[in-house]
Design a protein around this motif. Structure first.
Motif, PDB file in Angstrom:
ATOM      1  N   GLN A   1      46.417  14.623 119.132  1.00  0.00           N
ATOM      2  CA  GLN A   1      46.896  13.352 119.373  1.00  0.00           C
ATOM      3  C   GLN A   1      46.696  13.086 120.793  1.00  0.00           C
TER       4      GLN A   1
ATOM      5  N   VAL B   1      54.073  14.776 118.475  1.00  0.00           N
ATOM      6  CA  VAL B   1      54.897  14.818 117.282  1.00  0.00           C
ATOM      7  C   VAL B   1      55.507  16.268 117.069  1.00  0.00           C
ATOM      8  N   GLY B   2      55.597  16.899 118.028  1.00  0.00           N
ATOM      9  CA  GLY B   2      56.053  18.280 117.906  1.00  0.00           C
ATOM     10  C   GLY B   2      55.750  19.468 117.006  1.00  0.00           C
TER      11      GLY B   2
ATOM     12  N   ARG C   1      55.993   9.973 124.075  1.00  0.00           N
ATOM     13  CA  ARG C   1      55.970   9.358 123.178  1.00  0.00           C
ATOM     14  C   ARG C   1      55.021   9.585 121.887  1.00  0.00           C
ATOM     15  N   ARG C   2      53.995  10.197 122.415  1.00  0.00           N
ATOM     16  CA  ARG C   2      52.936  10.616 121.536  1.00  0.00           C
ATOM     17  C   ARG C   2      52.992  11.780 120.881  1.00  0.00           C
TER      18      ARG C   2
END
Lengths: 652, 503
Positions: free
Chosen positions: A629, A585-586, A582-583
């Motif tokens: 993140q 961002v790729g 979920r966190r």
């Protein structure tokens, strides 16, 4: 959460300088701590039983033990809490011995520090989560690096145990230093007679693949699944065809090639089989002296070779081997005695090293076993041995004892008498270290039966006098200066780490000490293991060792490998990174920095995300720091767990 | 538990499990006596030590922080300490920006066999920390605002811009703009939208424009009011085809986003024009308020139009005014060396040439000069005063084109819980440090963070300081090469500009 704290006295080791009951008392007030007590020896059977009982009685779901270093007993206590039904990662350790009681005497400061370390452990434990290992397949093959006696022993024991062995040897023959020795102490039996059969076993064992004249170039992977690139250096002879007949050596016109096997006593032919018992018994061309390479024409060996094995255009070849474990047995090298200017620094032809003398004594050596002075070929009548050349000497940065020089010097003095009955031998020594079975008895025999003169003292200078030498030194027992005329001087040079050892250690990701010797996992309890799982040590690469110890370690390392492979599958350490998709961002920064390629792309609902390959991740945490993140967290060392420790120290 | 009064200081150590923790054990086994101040946190690898742990400790009251790992080339994980060396050295050069003595933080290498060396490292570091004494707390520093007006950005004397800022005559500018519009119109059918600027709530303010239909393109404006860096919007358009209009500086942000694969090269069309500088709206407002402009004017009176030609900004309306661009231009434009976008479909226009030969190193921006001129104590007082005013609205982060974490920013998460929601100076500064550290080697100094700040905190200065560190340590400048590897995602076995710290 319900946490139990156990503060260990460790006899007086901790209790001597830390108020152990006081620390246990203070810990009772820490958050989530419902039970706290002191214990005499937490690791003892009653100590562990008390932990198990407390877990059950007080329904604890986390345990802190404040005692010695987790590098020592973390596995012990993890098993303890597991016995009581807890997950083994619901445990933390505070190191109040190595990091507190043993390094300071101030009781107040120590107690305060111990209490803070317990506090940190409690705060971290509050954020621990149960972790579960995964299991993975093991490649049941072992790589043995180095074909000296330790490596040979390890390879044979592993092969006899039924696993495939890849044995890599830097030289063109196995045998190592032992193959160069004439006789061995304290039995004075022939070195090649006891080593030779083992070497033959290596060559004939169906489970052993031998790469001689090869070096390990690259190692990747992890315990159970290493990938090793082996560089097979060009020999310029097709070993599949070479029969070792030696015809090429007879006819080779270039006869001044340096003879490394004979320690540069004499010269040899450019195409060469190092010694008659060599394994593999195959010829190899030295391109630095071969006429075909140096002058571009000759080709004699190619003409005479009955099987047409000569390949002047041969190139290095890299082969990749999959193995599950690695044994390093890279041995040692000799100290460069030319650093001692007072012994001539290499200028005097009849001042030689002990290993050169060994070749002069050997029947397969350059003199056919007749002791002859290198300068004029005469038989020496007085031989002086100087011990501790490059051992126990801080001035040359070799403060350690090489261990075996006292014994081989005694052996060489005995052999000198055998070879030249009318000779006299003198040994200058600092102390005689003969702490092995029958060792002390042997040095006694050298003195009493063979009349070797032992002079306790150092040699200050060797002075050439005509065609002999004057050895000046001191006899500290008589308290006076002595001068001994000598026909031949033999320096008992010490052992140092094998050249290239630090580079190999870096490839293996194991530690080495200031002198290049590899670090064992624990000096007493894990002597052949390293801190890198699946990598083991045998022989003198770990520190100077005589033959029995090297052989013992070779067998020990083999036992460790066989033990490792006896389990069908290995358990992976669950302390690895995990991605919160979920966190994520790729951005792939973690993929860029991972040293193991343990993170890969994965598509999730049309978006690219990072994914950790669980069996490849080694748990270093580089990725966790890379991720802005904080989406990829190293389990058991998450940001929050480390922050809890920081906050316990700084904000409270 | 407080430190022992008069005896100890608070020293935190981060030690890798394999080498240094073992070295500390070896020192213990050898009974090498050491100062009792140090508290050791065991981590698997020095590569696991986030520089923010160090900042967290130092802001939280630690008097010294020591990190120790395996010797270079000897890392248990083969590369961890190489990454650590870059990260920690970057941090060490950054700490003075906050007024923290860099001697309070040290990193070194100790192997498991080096018990004696560990004793020496601990002893000499703790001794150094004792010489420095208790670390002064930033929240307890005397507020320091060197500037006349509270709330102003620190202004060193205005330096003349690197290039003469001169917009072409109205007609020429209009022709170039029309050329740009033509390019966009031609490309629009293939794109979801093209992001540009249009007139905002009055003629003095521009606002972003999202062009989806050909008629939208007519609204596109160009001039010194186009302050926004529109690259900020690009990551939101991921997986969609989108165009963006850029100034020279904005193009560097696009390059950076492409480099980090946060936008796909196939999905982004870049349009641009040579830029002659944009205004600093705060300066415009201040100049107008102060009545410094030619002709009295009240800022509340909405101007009907704003024209630019050469160096003149002419404001028409009820209260007309004439401003010189050189007086109100944004700080970044004074040192700009990329007026023409570095990629994309560019209308060259008439970019003016630099005034002189390009300097070897970019000249230092004024707010960095201001920070440089302060003593460490003043810097602590400065950030204390500035953070006092911070609303923690995150406008700086939201405007930053490189802040791509968006909803997952660690400033607002519980897991990981880097900052609490307490509105104190420490937590607010911790967030600003996170922003600066996360931008190390990525920031193009577009200045959006500072422009967006509603209370004009000069947060850009921290990033400028960081950029200078990155430039000095790694010879690296962000946003120039799409294929470059940013310095903190790489390492060199032998670092050219990092010296071993003797301990």
């Amino acid at each position: 959460m319900r946490i139990g704290v156990f503060v260990c006295h460790c006899g007086s080791n901790i209790g001597g300088t830390v108020d152990v009951p006081g620390v246990a008392e203070v810990a009772r007030a820490y958050p989530d701590v419902v039970f706290s007590s002191d214990t005499m020896y937490a690791c003892s059977e009653p100590g562990q039983a008390a932990i198990v009982d407390a877990i059950k009685e007080h329904a604890l779901d986390g345990v802190v033990v404040a005692s010695c270093t987790p590098r020592m007993h973390e596995p012990t206590f993890r098993r303890t809490v597991e016995r009581a039904g807890l997950n083994r990662y619901m445990f933390e350790m505070a190191n109040i011995r190595e990091h507190v009681s043993w390094i300071g005497k101030d009781r107040e400061a120590n107690s305060n520090k111990a209490a803070e370390l317990v506090r940190m452990a409690v705060e971290k434990l509050r954020l621990n989560a149960p972790l579960y290992p995964k299991s993975f397949d093991v490649t049941k093959r072992v790589l043995v690096i180095g074909g000296g006696v330790a490596g040979i022993q390890a390879a044979l024991d592993c092969a006899d145990g039924g696993i495939e062995v890849v044995l890599v040897e830097r030289e063109s023959t196995i045998g190592g230093k032992m193959a160069k020795l004439d006789k061995t102490f304290p039995t004075v039996d022939c070195s090649s007679c006891i080593l030779g059969p083992k070497m033959v076993d290596v060559s004939q064992h169906p489970n052993i693949r031998l790469y001689a004249h090869a070096e390990v170039e690259k190692i990747s992977g992890y315990v159970g699944n290493f990938k090793v690139d082996v560089r097979r250096k060009a020999t310029y002879v097709d070993w599949e065809l070479c029969t070792g007949c030696g015809l090429c050596m007879e006819k080779c016109p270039s006869k001044k090639s340096p003879d490394a096997f004979n320690e540069h006593v004499g010269v040899t032919t450019s195409i060469n089989i190092p010694f008659p018992q060599a394994i593999p018994k195959k010829a190899i061309i030295d391109p630095t002296s071969c006429r075909q390479f140096v002058k571009g024409k000759c080709g004699v060996c190619a003409k005479v070779c009955p099987t047409g094995a000569i390949r002047y255009d041969m190139e290095d070849q890299v082969v990749t081997e999959d193995v599950g474990a690695i044994i390093t047995a890279t041995g040692y090298d000799l100290f460069d005695y030319t650093k001692y200017a007072e012994y001539g620094g290499g200028r005097y032809p009849d001042v030689i090293t002990s290993l050169q003398y060994e070749r002069l004594l050997s029947a397969s050596g350059p003199t056919g076993g007749h002791v002859k002075r290198p300068s004029d070929g005469k038989e020496p009548k007085t031989v002086v041995f100087i011990q501790c050349v490059g051992s126990r000497d801080r001035s040359v940065d070799r403060p350690y004892c090489s261990g075996f020089c006292c014994m081989y010097t005694a052996k060489q003095a005995v052999l000198t008498k055998d070879h030249i009955p009318d000779s006299r031998s003198y040994v200058f020594y600092m102390d005689i270290r003969a702490n092995g079975k029958m060792y002390e008895e042997f040095t006694r025999r050298a003195m009493e039966e063979y009349g070797v003169q032992y002079v306790r003292g150092r040699v200050s200078m060797i002075v050439p006098q005509g065609d002999t030498y004057l050895v000046r030194g001191v006899d500290t027992l008589l308290g006076e200066q002595v001068e001994v005329p000598a026909d031949l001087v033999v320096l008992a040079v010490g052992a140092e780490s094998s050249h290239g050892a630090p580079q190999l250690a870096e490839k293996l990701r194991i530690s080495y000490d200031n002198y290049g010797f590899f670090m064992e996992s624990h000096c007493k309890l894990r002597p052949v293991e390293t801190n890198t799982a699946g990598v083991y040590l045998a022989g003198a690469c770990q520190g100077p060792k005589d033959i029995p110890s090297s052989v013992g370690q070779g067998s020990a390392a083999a036992a460790k490998v066989l033990g490792l492979f006896s389990r069908g599958r290995l358990e992976s350490d669950p302390q690895i990174s995990q991605v919160d998709v979920r966190r994520c961002v790729g951005c792939g920064k973690c993929i860029t920095t991972c040293p193991y390629g343990a993170i890969e792309w994965m598509e999730l609902r049309g978006e690219m995300k990072a994914r950790v390959i669980e069996t490849v991740c080694q748990g270093c945490g580089i990725c966790t720091v890379t991720c802005p993140q904080g989406a990829i967290q190293l389990q058991h060392f998450t940001d929050n767990q480390i922050l809890a420790e920081v906050n316990a120290l700084c904000l409270s | 538990m407080p430190v022992l009064k008069g005896k100890e200081l608070r020293v935190v150590g981060f030690l890798c499990n394999w080498c240094s923790y073992g070295g500390a054990d070896t020192a213990g086994v050898g009974r090498f006596s050491q100062p009792t101040d140090l508290r050791i946190i065991r981590v698997p690898c020095s590569g696991r030590v986030d520089p923010m742990f160090v900042v967290k400790a130092l802001l939280g009251g630690a008097d010294g922080v020591l990190v120790s790992g395996c010797h270079p080339r000897d890392c248990h994980y083969s590369q961890g300490n190489f990454y650590a060396r870059r990260r920690l050295e970057t941090l060490k050069t950054f700490l003075p920006a906050l007024g923290i003595d860099p001697d309070r933080f040290q990193y070194t290498w100790v192997s498991a066999s080096e018990g004696q060396r560990w004793k020496n490292v601990v002893s000499s570091f703790v001794e150094k920390v004792h010489q420095l004494g208790h670390a002064p707390r930033i929240e307890e520093a005397a507020p320091y605002l060197p500037l006349a007006e509270k709330g102003d950005t620190p202004r060193a004397p205005l330096r003349p811009p690197l290039r003469p800022l001169s917009y072409p005559a109205a007609g020429t500018l209009a022709a170039s703009l029309e050329q740009l519009r033509e390019k966009i119109r031609a490309a629009l059918p293939e794109l979801d939208c093209v992001i540009g600027w249009q007139q905002g709530f009055d003629a003095l303010h521009a606002t972003p424009l999202f062009m989806r239909k050909p008629e939208d393109v007519d609204k596109l404006t160009w001039g010194p009011l186009n302050v926004h860096n529109l690259a900020t919007y690009l990551p939101q358009f991921k997986n969609r085809k989108v165009g963006v209009v850029v100034k020279g500086c904005d193009s560097r942000s696009v390059i950076e986003l492409l480099q980090e694969k946060l936008v796909e090269p196939d999905n982004v069309r870049v349009f641009g024009m040579a830029c002659e500088g944009v205004v600093d709206m705060t300066r415009v407002q201040k100049t107008l308020d102060a009545g410094n402009a030619d002709g009295a004017m009240c800022a509340d009176t909405a101007p009907s139009s704003v024209g630019v030609e050469g160096d003149n900004l002419s404001i028409e309306g009820e209260a007309p005014a004439r401003l010189r661009l050189a007086d109100v231009v944004a700080e970044k434009c004074r040192t700009c060396d990329t007026p023409v976008p570095l990629l994309g479909d560019v209308v060259e226009g008439n970019a003016s040439a630099p005034a002189g030969p390009a300097p070897d190193a970019p000249p230092s921006p004024p707010s960095l000069d201001a920070l440089d001129s302060m003593t460490p104590e003043q810097r602590r007082g400065f950030w204390r005063a500035q953070m006092d005013r911070c609303l923690r609205c995150y406008a700086c982060r939201n405007a930053c084109p490189m802040c791509v974490c968006r909803d997952h920013c660690i400033a607002e998460s519980r897991d990981p819980h880097w900052t609490t929601q307490e509105g104190n100076i420490r937590e607010k500064l911790q967030f600003q440090v996170i922003h600066a550290l996360h931008l190390a080697g990525r920031c193009t100094e577009c200045g959006e963070c500072q422009r967006a700040c509603p209370v004009n905190i000069p947060v850009l200065a921290l990033k400028q300081w960081m950029n200078r560190s990155v430039r000095t340590l790694f010879d690296y400048r962000a946003g120039v090469d799409v294929n470059a590897v940013p310095p903190l995602l790489a390492f060199a076995v032998e670092e050219k500009n990092i010296k071993e710290h003797g301990l």
